[in-house]
Write a protein that holds these residues in place. Structure first.
Motif, short mmCIF file in Angstrom:
data_model
loop_
_atom_site.label_atom_id
_atom_site.label_comp_id
_atom_site.label_asym_id
_atom_site.label_seq_id
_atom_site.Cartn_x
_atom_site.Cartn_y
_atom_site.Cartn_z
N ASP A 57 0.83 -1.20 0.00
CA ASP A 57 0.00 0.00 0.00
C ASP A 57 0.87 1.25 0.00
O ASP A 57 2.01 1.22 0.47
CB ASP A 57 -0.89 0.03 1.25
N ARG A 70 -13.44 -8.58 -0.30
CA ARG A 70 -13.03 -7.25 -0.74
C ARG A 70 -14.21 -6.50 -1.33
O ARG A 70 -14.94 -7.03 -2.17
CB ARG A 70 -11.92 -7.39 -1.79
N LEU A 84 -15.71 0.40 -2.09
CA LEU A 84 -15.20 1.10 -0.90
C LEU A 84 -13.68 1.03 -0.80
O LEU A 84 -13.09 1.70 0.05
CB LEU A 84 -15.82 0.50 0.37
N LYS A 85 -13.07 0.19 -1.63
CA LYS A 85 -11.63 -0.06 -1.57
C LYS A 85 -11.23 -0.47 -0.16
O LYS A 85 -10.28 0.03 0.43
CB LYS A 85 -10.84 1.18 -2.01
N LYS A 86 -12.00 -1.43 0.36
CA LYS A 86 -11.80 -1.88 1.74
C LYS A 86 -12.05 -3.37 1.82
O LYS A 86 -12.88 -3.92 1.09
CB LYS A 86 -12.75 -1.12 2.67
N THR A 87 -11.31 -4.04 2.74
CA THR A 87 -11.44 -5.48 2.94
C THR A 87 -12.15 -5.73 4.27
O THR A 87 -11.93 -5.02 5.25
CB THR A 87 -10.05 -6.14 2.94
N HIS A 106 -4.82 -5.62 1.81
CA HIS A 106 -5.09 -5.07 3.15
C HIS A 106 -5.19 -6.16 4.22
O HIS A 106 -5.88 -5.99 5.23
CB HIS A 106 -6.36 -4.22 3.16
N ARG A 126 -4.00 -5.08 7.81
CA ARG A 126 -4.84 -3.98 8.28
C ARG A 126 -6.22 -4.50 8.68
O ARG A 126 -6.74 -4.13 9.75
CB ARG A 126 -4.97 -2.91 7.18
N CYS A 127 -6.81 -5.32 7.83
CA CYS A 127 -8.15 -5.83 8.10
C CYS A 127 -8.15 -6.80 9.28
O CYS A 127 -8.97 -6.67 10.20
CB CYS A 127 -8.68 -6.51 6.85
N ASP A 146 -4.46 4.00 11.59
CA ASP A 146 -5.20 3.50 10.43
C ASP A 146 -6.69 3.78 10.60
O ASP A 146 -7.49 2.90 10.94
CB ASP A 146 -4.95 2.00 10.25
N LYS A 205 -9.03 4.28 8.51
CA LYS A 205 -9.93 3.54 7.62
C LYS A 205 -10.40 2.24 8.24
O LYS A 205 -11.51 1.78 7.99
CB LYS A 205 -9.21 3.26 6.30
N TYR A 206 -9.54 1.64 9.08
CA TYR A 206 -9.89 0.36 9.71
C TYR A 206 -10.10 0.52 11.22
O TYR A 206 -9.92 -0.44 11.96
CB TYR A 206 -8.82 -0.68 9.40
#
Length: 325
Positions: free
Chosen positions: A147, A199, A203-206, A251, A254-255, A267, A269-270
């Motif tokens: 990332d 995924r 949202l570009k998020k896991t 991710h 992070r996830c 972070d 976002k998470y």
């Protein structure tokens, strides 16, 4: 138009070479030109599946003259304006056997404008140490992902053989990846996180699926082994963690860290809290890569080291060695 093959084109199929070398030519046009005998290799008509040696001269009609209506020109792609010289110097950890291994700075994207990839292309143009002839179908590039906010070890290919060898090692589990992370809360003991991840591209998020929810068709298994290295001594509990990823999902750390109650410091976002820095900056560093007898370590960036020294002052003697090459 004449194209001369290089070492990284050796024994590649003609259609695969031309698809890379002539991105403006539709594949249907390439096949039609070959059927008509208009694509020549060293002066002789070639078949689309022929394997082409290094040093061969491929002659292809201009697509406009061939009726394709495309202004395809491989040389024009090669002669694009060179990217400006980077303000920072690449930190090279290893260059060997068709690979270039770097310590990526935090905040630098791997792809796109003003990216690490652009800097690598410029470096390779100016430092053709191996003396390889130019390739018309191979382009050096990253062989795995990091990332933009993540720093640390990243591998680029500088030859087709190097790319194939490292990619095979990745598929066969022959590459070990270790990360350093600062996470929220106190991770009291070593754990192995096994989760089904899904995924959300919009949202570009896991996301982690709940254990009782079953395995969705688009989910994939992620495995990360984490070990605590140091704990903060102030009122805000943080842990310095060593994480080894057994799988390579977007991710993943992070996830999973957030799902197990220990989001990465910073972070947002998470679910992590800001630590005085701008949003989008968190503390995750690709620290070590082991493969094929190599053990490559990347020192963390100054911001990571400073934050760790501040949070884990009582453990400096035990963690200082992690921050050195």
């Amino acid at each position: 138009m004449e194209l001369k093959t290089g070492e990284n084109d050796h024994e590649r199929r003609l259609d695969r070479i031309l698809r890379k070398a002539l991105p403006d030519y539709p594949l249907s046009l390439i096949h039609r030109l070959a059927r008509l005998g208009k694509i020549l290799v060293d002066g002789r008509p070639a078949k689309i599946r022929d394997r082409i040696p290094c040093g061969a001269v491929i002659s292809v009609p201009d697509s406009r003259l061939a009726g394709g209506g495309y202004a395809g020109n491989a040389q024009a792609h090669k002669e694009q304006k060179a990217a400006p010289l980077p303000h920072n110097i690449l930190e090279i950890l290893l260059r060997d056997e068709g690979l270039l291994i770097l310590n990526k700075p935090a905040g630098l994207a791997v792809h796109g404008p003003d990216s690490l990839d652009n800097q690598v292309q410029r470096y390779l143009r100016e430092n053709n140490r191996d003396g390889q002839s130019a390739s018309i179908s191979f382009r050096a590039g990253p062989l795995h992902r990091l990332d933009k906010p993540t720093s640390g070890v990243i591998v680029f290919s500088t030859s087709l053989a190097g790319a194939r060898r490292f990619s095979e090692l990745l598929r066969e589990g022959g590459v070990k990846k270790y990360y350093l992370a600062i996470v929220e809360g106190r991770l009291a003991e070593a754990e192995v996180w096994e989760d089904r991840l899904v995924r959300d591209s919009s949202l570009k998020k896991t996301f982690c699926l709940p254990p009782s929810g079953g395995a969705a068709s688009d989910s994939s298994l992620a495995i990360t082994a984490v070990s605590p290295l140091a704990f903060s001594g102030n009122g805000n509990a943080y842990t310095l963690v060593l994480a080894e990823i057994k799988t390579g999902k977007t991710h993943q750390i992070r996830c999973q860290a957030a799902c197990h109650g220990h989001p990465l410091a910073g972070d947002v976002k998470y679910g992590g809290k800001l630590m005085g820095q701008s949003a989008g900056h968190f503390f995750l560093h690709a620290w070590k890569l082991e493969f094929d007898g190599h053990s490559i370590t990347a020192p963390p960036p100054r911001a990571f080291v400073s934050q760790a020294q501040s949070l884990f002052a009582e453990n400096l003697d035990s963690i200082t060695g992690l921050f050195q090459k």
